[in-house]
Each structure stands twice: as structure tokens, then as C-alpha cells.
Enzyme design. Structure first.
Site: not given
Length: 440
Positions: A102, A126, A135
Site C-alpha cells: 500500500r 494490506c 485524502q
């Protein structure tokens, strides 16, 4: 597929070196993409995720030279990595390299800031909840980036006629470590000032900021929830040592405590582990800073008191220590309640601990009640060795800790999860006296 065979019952005694932090090394490797000058990183851990990141940036055209002893019996061989992104030709992170990790999303900000474009596959690697990257995208869009997500890729570029990102005030909807790191790196080359509100305060974020400052970045407030970055036109190379891994240190603290050991964790930073150390002291473990590291002494789990806690963002109790401390609670005295507030699906180790004889009940995958075995019999009840399966990185560590105190043999399967985040764990445990070996 490799497995760990553990014969429990031995206290961990001696000294163990704490490696550089994976969660600092990965963004710092990406930070080298921000400059055409050479960058040298010291104390880079030998981990699968680090190897994957090096393959990723090498695939972009970065020259990578790694000096590291591949022999895991040499557990204190700090790795040195030299990177030269001066000839970087392909600002792209393809799926076949990103799918197992990730953290590869951390290449997005540096590539966009320096080259004005980046194509990065949506990450994998993950199994803990959704961990969205929205975000990152929202923050970069606030700095002027045009980003679309299609065919599994984030495709980012600057608007036509623009040569730099522009500074902005960015407030993330949640505290996000990788989001803070990505936006921090991008902002170093943006035009004007960027203010990151609700920023992650983790030591790894602060260490990344220190490296960027060495490269010529103008950053204030790192280590707090508000970071100010005044963009510069270019960054230069630097040398930097990766900060010690507080989660590895915390894992060894729990392992020594559970086995009734006495050890010095060399290079460990007690000031980065206040929440964990406070709980260990409440449990009855002696933990103190010592020259060169952290000293931990334990009377044995059966004499310790189980401790409840709630995971929160730094400086609170870290979610990455939840599974390891739960393993300690399993063999301590009393009952403790653990609440996981950061990630969903982070109690996957519970069923495997139950196979060893643990007494744990969970509610909604967020709350676990542990009935410690330490007070269950006059001499203390024991876990019993069994074959267990690792489901994620920190779950793997909790099963190793449980195996170190269990009667008989414990076989931990699928330890490739462990190799993603622990540098030569079995070699370090053997150095402390554990009976542990890697088998096929």
C-alpha cells in the site's frame, strides 16, 4: 512457504538491536524522487516492503545501490541505500509492483511535484480495512492537481500552463499518516505556503520532515497537528539515518515481558513509546531509558496484570501494537478490555490465539475482552503450542509472542506477513535465547 517453528518456555535475555522504522524508510525512499541529486539513507531495514519499494523506484529509472548484509544471522547490519533520481524517466508506479504494498501511493506526491505528472496504481498490500486514499487525492487537488481514477490507476497532472503545485491550507477529514507524508513531500516544491491541518504527529512523519529539511525544504511544526511548508524551487541531496522502529521496539518489549526476561533494546527510543511503556509499567514490567536504548525487566507474565487500552492516533496507544499487547494480556492475570478505533478487521489474530488456548471474546470486531490465564491456576495456566496462521503483519508478531510462552511447539504459517515489517526477527530472538527457527 516459510514457517516459524517455536519451542516456548525460554525467557528472553541479552541485547537486541532495533532496526530502522519501515514506516519512515518507505516515505524517505520516495522523498529521493524529489531531487536530481544523490541521496544516501542509513539504517534502512531489510524488509520485503523495502525491497518492493526499491524495485518500484528502480523501475522508474532511479539508480539504486544497496549496501546491506543479506545474512540474517548478522542482525545488527544496518543497511545503506544510495539513490540517484537524476535520470528518472518514467513517473509511473505500475500495478504489478504496487499490488503487494500500500505504501507505494507515497510516490504520487513527489512525482507530481517534481515532474508535473504521475500515474500510480491504486495500492494493495494490506488486509486491514479499507484504508482509502481519497485524502491524498483531495489534498493534491487542493494544491491544483488534476486527478482522475480510471482502470485502477490514479492519473495526476498539473493544469496546462502550470509548472508547479500551489500552496494551500489543507484539513484532512481524518488523521492519516501516509496522507500527511504525501502532502508534505508534494508541498516542499509547491509555489507558496502550504498548511497541513489535522496532520499526523507520528515520529516517522517528523523524521521524514527532518530529512526534507536536510534537502533544503522549509518546514515548521512537524511532530504537531499543524505543519507549515514554504515551497522552494528545488531540493538537493542529503544523507539521513532512518529513525529507530518504535513498533519493533514495542514488540520486543512485549515479548520480553511475556517471557519473564531482561533485555536491552539498543537504539530503541522510549520517548516514542510513552503510551505502550505506561501500560507495561502498570502491568508490573520495569521499563526505563538506558544509555543506548531501553531496558526492560519482567517477573513473568503470570505475575503481571492485564491492561485495557484503546487505540488512538499518536501519541496515543498505537494500533500497530494492539495485537502484540493482546498476546501479553492473554498470559497475564485478570481481565482487560481492548478497543480498536483506528482500523476495521484488526482482530484477525484472535481466532489463532484461541487455538493456543487464549480466552478472548470479541464484539463487532472492535472490542475484545481478554481473560488472562495468569490467575487461572495456582501455578498459572499455560498456552499450548499448535499450528497457527498469520493473517497480517502485526498479527504475525502476536502469534510469535504467544508461541514464545506456550508449552510445546508452535508453528506459525504464512510468515511472509512478518517479513514485510520485521528485520530478521527470528535471528534477533535467537540472540536473546529463544528456540525459534525458520523452516520450509
Amino acid at each position: 512457504m516459510d514457517k516459524l517453528l517455536i519451542r516456548g518456555g525460554r525467557p528472553l535475555v541479552g541485547e537486541v538491536p532495533i532496526s530502522g522504522a519501515k514506516n519512515a524508510a518507505l516515505p524517505e525512499l520516495c522523498a529521493a524522487l524529489l531531487t536530481a541529486d544523490p541521496v544516501t539513507l542509513h539504517n534502512v531495514p531489510r524488509l520485503q516492503d523495502v525491497a518492493t519499494m526499491l524495485r518500484l523506484i528502480r523501475n522508474m529509472g532511479v539508480q539504486v545501490d544497496r549496501i546491506a548484509n543479506p545474512d540474517c544471522s548478522v542482525a545488527d547490519a544496518a543497511g545503506i541505500v544510495r539513490l540517484d533520481a537524476g535520470a528518472l524517466s518514467t513517473p509511473e508506479a505500475p500495478y504489478d509492483l504496487v499490488k503487494t504494498m500500500r505504501a507505494s501511493v507515497l510516490a504520487l506526491g513527489p512525482l507530481l511535484a517534481r515532474f508535473g505528472e504521475a500515474t500510480v496504481s491504486l495500492p494493495g498490500g494490506c488486509a486491514i480495512g479499507s484504508r482509502p486514499v481519497d485524502q491524498h487525492i483531495k489534498g493534491l487537488q487542493a494544491m491544483g492537481a488534476q486527478i482522475v481514477v480510471e482502470h485502477g490507476y490514479m492519473i495526476a497532472r498539473l493544469p496546462q500552463g502550470c509548472t508547479r503545485l500551489r500552496g494551500a491550507r489543507i484539513t484532512t477529514d481524518m488523521v492519516t499518516v501516509t496522507g500527511t507524508e504525501n502532502l508534505l513531500m508534494a508541498a516542499t516544491l509547491a509555489e507558496g505556503e502550504t498548511v497541513l491541518e489535522n496532520a499526523a504527529q507520528e515520529p516517522e512523519v517528523a523524521d521524514l520532515a527532518e530529512m526534507l529539511i536536510k534537502m533544503g525544504a522549509r518546514i515548521e511544526g512537524h511532530g504537531t497537528s499543524r505543519i507549515r511548508i514554504q515551497g522552494v524551487e528545488r531540493l538537493h541531496g542529503c544523507e539521513h539515518a532512518v529513525v529507530a522502529d518504535r513498533i519493533e521496539a514495542g514488540t520486543f518489549l512485549c515479548a520480553v515481558a511475556a517471557t519473564g526476561g531482561d533485555a536491552l533494546l539498543r537504539h530503541g527510543r522510549a520517548d516514542h513509546l510513552d503510551a505502550v511503556i505506561d501500560k507495561l509499567r502498570d502491568a508490573g514490567v520495569q521499563v526505563a531509558p538506558e544509555e543506548g536504548g531501553i531496558r526492560v525487566r519482567s517477573p513473568g507474565a503470570a505475575q503481571l496484570k492485564a491492561q485495557g487500552f484503546r487505540t488512538t492516533e499518536y501519541p496515543g496507544f498505537p494500533t500497530d501494537m494492539q495485537a502484540q499487547f493482546m498476546a501479553l494480556n492473554v498470559v497475564a492475570q485478570g481481565t482487560a478490555t481492548v478497543a480498536e478505533t483506528i482500523f476495521e478487521n484488526r482482530f484477525m489474530h484472535v481466532n489463532e490465539l484461541l487455538r493456543l488456548g487464549a480466552k478472548i471474546q470479541t464484539t463487532d470486531g472492535r472490542v475484545a475482552v481478554i481473560e488472562g490465564l495468569g490467575g487461572a491456576a495456582p501455578a498459572g495456566a499455560r498456552l499450548s503450542g499448535a499450528t497457527v496462521m498469520a493473517t497480517d503483519l502485526r498479527a504475525s508478531a502476536s502469534l510469535v509472542i504467544a508461541g514464545l510462552v506456550a508449552d510445546g511447539e508452535t508453528l506459525v504459517d504464512r510468515i511472509y506477513h512478518l517479513d514485510r515489517g520485521y528485520d530478521c526477527m527470528e535471528a534477533k530472538l535467537r540472540g536473546l535465547g529463544a528456540d525459534i527457527e525458520r523452516i520450509q
